[in-house]
Design a protein around this motif. Structure first.
Motif, short mmCIF file in Angstrom:
data_model
loop_
_atom_site.label_atom_id
_atom_site.label_comp_id
_atom_site.label_asym_id
_atom_site.label_seq_id
_atom_site.Cartn_x
_atom_site.Cartn_y
_atom_site.Cartn_z
N LYS A 193 0.84 -1.20 0.00
CA LYS A 193 0.00 0.00 0.00
C LYS A 193 0.87 1.25 0.00
N ASN A 194 0.32 2.33 -0.52
CA ASN A 194 1.01 3.63 -0.53
C ASN A 194 2.39 3.55 -1.16
N TYR A 195 2.50 2.77 -2.22
CA TYR A 195 3.79 2.58 -2.88
C TYR A 195 4.21 3.88 -3.59
N GLY A 196 5.39 4.38 -3.21
CA GLY A 196 5.89 5.59 -3.83
C GLY A 196 5.17 6.86 -3.42
N LYS A 197 4.47 6.83 -2.30
CA LYS A 197 3.73 8.02 -1.85
C LYS A 197 4.69 9.17 -1.57
N ARG A 198 4.36 10.34 -2.08
CA ARG A 198 5.23 11.50 -1.89
C ARG A 198 4.77 12.34 -0.71
N ASN A 199 5.62 13.26 -0.29
CA ASN A 199 5.34 14.05 0.92
C ASN A 199 4.61 15.36 0.62
N HIS A 200 4.04 15.46 -0.58
CA HIS A 200 3.32 16.68 -0.94
C HIS A 200 2.27 16.34 -1.99
N TYR A 201 1.39 17.31 -2.26
CA TYR A 201 0.33 17.13 -3.26
C TYR A 201 0.45 18.26 -4.26
N LEU A 202 0.59 17.92 -5.53
CA LEU A 202 0.80 18.93 -6.57
C LEU A 202 -0.32 18.93 -7.59
N HIS A 203 -0.94 20.09 -7.74
CA HIS A 203 -2.02 20.31 -8.70
C HIS A 203 -1.57 21.44 -9.63
N ILE A 204 -1.48 21.14 -10.91
CA ILE A 204 -1.13 22.17 -11.89
C ILE A 204 -2.32 22.41 -12.81
N ALA A 205 -2.72 23.67 -12.91
CA ALA A 205 -3.79 24.08 -13.82
C ALA A 205 -3.13 24.77 -15.00
N VAL A 206 -3.30 24.23 -16.18
CA VAL A 206 -2.58 24.71 -17.36
C VAL A 206 -3.56 24.94 -18.51
N ALA A 207 -3.33 26.02 -19.24
CA ALA A 207 -4.17 26.32 -20.40
C ALA A 207 -3.85 25.34 -21.53
N PRO A 208 -4.84 24.69 -22.13
CA PRO A 208 -4.56 23.75 -23.22
C PRO A 208 -4.00 24.48 -24.43
N THR A 209 -2.99 23.90 -25.05
CA THR A 209 -2.34 24.52 -26.20
C THR A 209 -3.12 24.23 -27.49
N LYS A 210 -2.88 25.07 -28.51
CA LYS A 210 -3.55 24.88 -29.80
C LYS A 210 -3.21 23.51 -30.37
N ASN A 211 -1.94 23.15 -30.30
CA ASN A 211 -1.48 21.83 -30.71
C ASN A 211 -1.57 20.92 -29.48
N ILE A 212 -2.55 20.05 -29.44
CA ILE A 212 -2.82 19.25 -28.24
C ILE A 212 -1.66 18.29 -27.93
N GLU A 213 -0.82 17.98 -28.92
CA GLU A 213 0.30 17.09 -28.67
C GLU A 213 1.28 17.69 -27.66
N ARG A 214 1.33 19.00 -27.57
CA ARG A 214 2.21 19.64 -26.60
C ARG A 214 1.72 19.42 -25.17
N ILE A 215 0.39 19.39 -24.98
CA ILE A 215 -0.17 19.08 -23.67
C ILE A 215 0.02 17.60 -23.36
#
Length: 233
Positions: free
Chosen positions: A67-89
């Motif tokens: 259980k909890n394999y590789g659990k990190r000591n923080h929580y990261l949420h990134i909100a990013v604008a989708p790019t015109k070329n979706i392959e970059r996202i």
């Protein structure tokens, strides 16, 4: 050892999906007695053995579970604008998953070049990266949301907005508290509008700099992901 994504696993017996079974039996040519690893996307890491090598419904028996394999000591949420070329996202999602991220929101801004996004393909990119990097936690990808809605409702402990408009800004290193939960806003190619920046500041977001270079959207998002993970090591 081969990794399979099994989000609905609940007991010591499990049947792979048709897609995963085909890959297991037809592509990898595994057979009865072959061992493999499973991850459920919620921190569970399993070792299993094949008991029924069927190309559409391969049966497994779990022989160990962490259980909890590789659990990190923080929580990261990134909100990013989708790019015109979706392959970059897609590139950002793959690399951020490999580095370590918990949640991604596609945020629609005043200057967004893309406003409609189909997340099914993006989730497949994430799952593939989870397996490739042996992650037991699968990042959550949210449906696109308006900037104003996101900044006014998110309860994260530490909230940052990275923008390029000249103003007093410190680096992430100077602003973050370690072992916390974070939300970082990354804008479109044309940057956030001044109105959006003002709204974010009103909602307790801290303006930050990601360096002296003017970065592409997906590069800026990945830089924030890497820096927060690095600082929390």
């Amino acid at each position: 050892m081969h990794i399979f994504y099994t989000p609905d696993i609940q007991s010591e017996k499990y049947t792979l999906s048709e897609e995963e079974s085909k890959h297991c039996i037809k592509v990898l040519r595994l057979d009865t007695g072959s061992k493999l690893n499973l991850v459920d996307g919620k921190g569970g890491f399993y070792e299993a053995v094949i008991v029924d090598p069927h190309p559409k419904r391969t049966g497994l028996k779990v022989i160990s579970h962490l259980k909890n394999y590789g659990k990190r000591n923080h929580y990261l949420h990134i909100a990013v604008a989708p790019t015109k070329n979706i392959e970059r996202i897609e590139w950002f999602l793959e690399k951020a998953t490999e580095i370590g991220i918990d949640e991604i929101t596609l945020v629609i801004c005043d200057r967004s070049e893309r406003r409609d996004v189909k997340t099914e393909r993006l989730n497949k990119v994430i799952v593939s990266a989870v397996k490739q990097s042996i992650k037991a936690y699968c990042p959550k990808l949210n449906e696109p949301v308006r900037f104003s809605e996101l900044v006014s409702k998110n309860p994260s402990s530490q909230k940052f907005i990275a923008h390029c408009i000249p103003a007093k800004k410190n680096s992430l290193k100077e602003e973050i508290s370690l072992n916390s939960d974070y939300l970082v806003l990354i804008g479109p190619e044309g940057d956030f509008s001044q109105e959006e920046i003002n709204l974010a500041l009103k909602n307790n977001f801290i303006p930050v700099s990601l360096g002296d270079s003017r970065l592409r959207t997906e590069t800026a998002a990945l830089e924030a992901c890497f820096e927060i993970n690095f600082l929390n090591r």
